[in-house]
Design a protein around this motif. Structure first.
Motif, PDB file in Angstrom:
ATOM      1  N   PRO A   1       0.827  -1.220   0.000  1.00 43.37           N
ATOM      2  CA  PRO A   1       0.000   0.000   0.000  1.00 43.37           C
ATOM      3  C   PRO A   1       0.855   1.262   0.000  1.00 43.37           C
ATOM      4  O   PRO A   1       1.925   1.308   0.626  1.00 43.37           O
ATOM      5  N   LEU A   2       0.379   2.289  -0.699  1.00 39.73           N
ATOM      6  CA  LEU A   2       1.157   3.522  -0.872  1.00 39.73           C
ATOM      7  C   LEU A   2       1.435   4.226   0.445  1.00 39.73           C
ATOM      8  O   LEU A   2       2.431   4.950   0.575  1.00 39.73           O
ATOM      9  N   SER A   3       0.558   4.033   1.425  1.00 45.63           N
ATOM     10  CA  SER A   3       0.743   4.707   2.711  1.00 45.63           C
ATOM     11  C   SER A   3       1.753   3.996   3.614  1.00 45.63           C
ATOM     12  O   SER A   3       2.108   4.521   4.676  1.00 45.63           O
ATOM     13  N   TRP A   4       2.204   2.827   3.198  1.00 44.28           N
ATOM     14  CA  TRP A   4       3.152   2.057   3.995  1.00 44.28           C
ATOM     15  C   TRP A   4       4.588   2.465   3.672  1.00 44.28           C
ATOM     16  O   TRP A   4       4.896   2.977   2.585  1.00 44.28           O
ATOM     17  N   ARG A   5       5.463   2.195   4.602  1.00 47.75           N
ATOM     18  CA  ARG A   5       6.888   2.267   4.333  1.00 47.75           C
ATOM     19  C   ARG A   5       7.350   0.920   3.769  1.00 47.75           C
ATOM     20  O   ARG A   5       6.658  -0.078   3.902  1.00 47.75           O
ATOM     21  N   GLN A   6       8.524   0.948   3.166  1.00 47.28           N
ATOM     22  CA  GLN A   6       9.007  -0.281   2.523  1.00 47.28           C
ATOM     23  C   GLN A   6      10.517  -0.369   2.637  1.00 47.28           C
ATOM     24  O   GLN A   6      11.227   0.640   2.557  1.00 47.28           O
TER      25      GLN A   6
END
Length: 335
Positions: free
Chosen positions: A62-67
């Motif tokens: 998800p775009l709101s997550w960090r990676q």
């Protein structure tokens, strides 16, 4: 304000990348293999499937997550956080390699080469990554998760080692390991011959020697036995599909190996040698959560490592004692 979840993608160098690192170019690697009657095409195709799987999983976060990404060789230097969801992309063994560095974070196993991997721990496809990640966070890892038992080794000076499959204690080379072995703790289980998926019957803890007789160990501690062998292997139900099972099968052991979620461990002494000063009456057994295996070193140097990670081993000196038993933490494997 709490941190956004972080997806940590765990991967390893592919065979193709290893060939390029060694030979410098694709052409040189291709020549090296072709001169030995092998083709680079299969290796390259597996590499490309792995890259596509990694890319697909990364795009599903998800775009709101960090990676973040971490390669197998860097796992012992990577700091996992409590808000992480760990996504292992590759082989079953890579899940075991990562497990020892985790503390309750949910793990999603992605198989990039279905049919080649058994799929015991990498149970999902890259296309399923998005829903699995969201589900792991939405349920806080409480539902749809298997709690896989882990083993731990603790030395008398406080060093600790975790493993998902098995812990090896023995010489770092092909020399003989000398030590004293004892079983300590409460009640456990030992049954007749059975499959690795069977539940161990509720009988008193026991150890078995070369005669096949069971020795009850309901007392606090069994009598210590000096031994000379190729080492000791202590494994979980997850490890009962690998190295542990090969020992069990090779000696036609009557032990019933534990299931992956059972809080039990099986242990085997490898190639115990009888002599005037060393015995072979304790070569295998089962430990429950209240019992443990104690090994006091009588060699100049032994090592303990888990799940094949020899680079992250404990060094054990003469006179040192290590205790191996069921770990207090478990691997939380999604689906």
């Amino acid at each position: 304000m709490s941190l956004a979840p972080r997806a940590v993608l765990v991967h390893r160098v592919t065979e193709y990348e290893g060939l390029l690192a060694r030979h410098g170019t694709h052409g040189q690697a291709e020549f090296f293999l072709s001169s030995r009657g092998r083709s680079i095409e299969d290796v390259q195709r597996r590499h490309e499937r792995n890259l596509r799987g990694l890319a697909e999983v990364a795009a599903a976060v998800p775009l709101s997550w960090r990676q973040a990404r971490v390669e197998r060789a860097d796992l012992d230097r990577f700091l996992f956080g409590p808000e992480d969801v760990v996504v292992v992309v590759g082989q079953d063994g890579l899940v075991a390699n990562a497990a020892k560095y985790l503390d309750g974070q949910p793990v999603v196993g992605i198989d990039t080469d279905p049919g080649r991997n058994p799929g015991v721990l990498v149970r999902h496809r890259a296309a399923d990554a998005g829903p699995l990640l969201r589900s792991a966070v939405a349920s806080a890892g409480r539902t749809g998760v298997d709690e896989l038992t882990m083993a731990e080794a603790v030395t008398d000076d406080g060093q600790r080692l975790l493993a998902l499959n098995e812990i090896y204690l023995g010489p770092p080379t092909h020399q003989t390991a000398r030590y004293t072995l004892a079983v300590e703790g409460g009640t456990g289980s030992m049954g007749s011959m059975g499959s690795a998926e069977s539940v161990v019957s509720a009988e008193p803890t026991g150890v078995r020697g070369e005669t096949g007789a069971r020795e009850p160990t309901g007392a606090t501690r069994s009598a210590p036995e000096p031994q000379a062998s190729s080492g000791v292997l202590v494994g979980t139900g997850t490890g009962a599909t690998g190295w542990l099972r090969s020992l069990w099968h090779e000696r036609s052991s009557p032990l019933v190996l534990p299931a992956p979620t059972a809080r039990r461990l099986a242990w085997f002494v490898r190639e115990a040698w009888p002599s005037p000063t060393t015995g072979t009456t304790r070569v295998e057994g089962v430990l429950d959560a209240a019992s443990s295996l104690h090994l006091t070193v009588e060699s100049d140097r032994l090592v303990a490592f888990g799940d094949g990670m020899e680079s992250d081993a404990l060094d054990l000196a003469w006179g040192q004692t290590v205790r191996v038993g069921v770990a207090g933490t478990a691997l939380r494997l999604v689906g």
